[in-house]
Design an enzyme around this catalytic site. Structure first.
Site: not given
Length: 249
Positions: A8, A80, A147, A151, A180
């Site tokens: 991860i 991630n 961004y 993505k 977050t």
């Protein structure tokens, strides 16, 4: 016997940390990768590594795979790690920050996937790749051009990768809007840089953000569901049907 092992990235905080914690608590092998190991790392292995070191990605995957017991039945790579920055209209963004964004959100995951597949080519374990995407890769957000582009690229790369490899199941999953550090960065933006700032402030004030704990649980359940290999490549964790119920198309 070690049945499942997970590599991860971005494991030091947010979803990556919580997912690592839950997997470790369930008895799975976890190898976390991030620039700095957190003081409260929940256990398992941790490899400090800066993903912008693209020439060393082959080696970090080799190190991670060497930590996995030979009899492991399922090996999962979770890409991630990522960054929301730079936040700003495209013509105002700094070239170095734009380049860094594409490296972290797209180039590094592409190379990690390639190294993972290449080094496990002769391994008979069940192989899975989970790329953490975003609704921003599928919808326009003013002020997030870098961004969004990263993505969107990750989604399409995942589709190509899944088509190319019969022995590796790849999904690119949008995990929803989660409370977050990335959301904190977004809320500190200027309206001139991010015209939708008020909407994201309201998400926090109205309690509409998902928790890292709940999101990690859903992602863990998704990756372990018996029909995982039949899932479409491009997913949203909020819209998945229950196993055995509804359409996956």
């Amino acid at each position: 016997m070690a049945k499942e092992a997970y590599i991860i990235t971005g494991a030091s905080k947010g979803i990556g940390f919580e997912w690592s914690r839950q997997l470790n608590a369930a008895g799975h092998v976890v190898i976390g990768i991030a620039r700095t190991e957190p003081d409260n790392w929940p256990g398992g292995h941790f490899l400090p590594f800066d993903l912008t070191r693209l020439d060393a990605i082959e080696e970090i995957i080799a190190q991670a795979l060497n930590l996995i017991p030979g009899e492991t039945e399922t090996i999962v790579l979770v890409n991630n790690a990522g960054t929301i920055e730079p936040i700003g209209l495209a013509h105002t963004n700094d070239a170095t920050q734009v380049s860094q964004s594409i490296v972290l959100n797209l180039t590094a995951p592409m190379l990690l996937c390639g190294a993972f597949i290449r080094q496990l080519k002769s391994n008979s374990a069940d192989k899975k790749i989970v790329n953490t995407s975003s609704g921003a890769g599928r919808k326009v957000y003013e002020g997030w051009s870098a961004y969004c582009a990263g993505k969107a690229g990750l989604d399409h790369f995942s589709s190509c990768l899944d088509a190319e490899n019969d022995d590796v199941k790849v999904v690119s999953v949008a995990p929803g809007i989660i409370d977050t550090a990335m959301q904190q960065t977004i809320r500190q933006s200027e309206a001139a840089d991010f015209p939708l700032i008020d909407k994201f402030l309201d998400y926090k004030e109205s309690g509409l953000l998902s928790s890292p704990e709940e999101t990690a649980r859903l992602l863990m359940e998704m990756t372990r569901r018996p029909d995982f290999n039949e899932l479409p490549t491009i997913l949203d964790i909020r819209n998945l049907p229950q196993p055995g119920k509804g359409s996956l198309n």
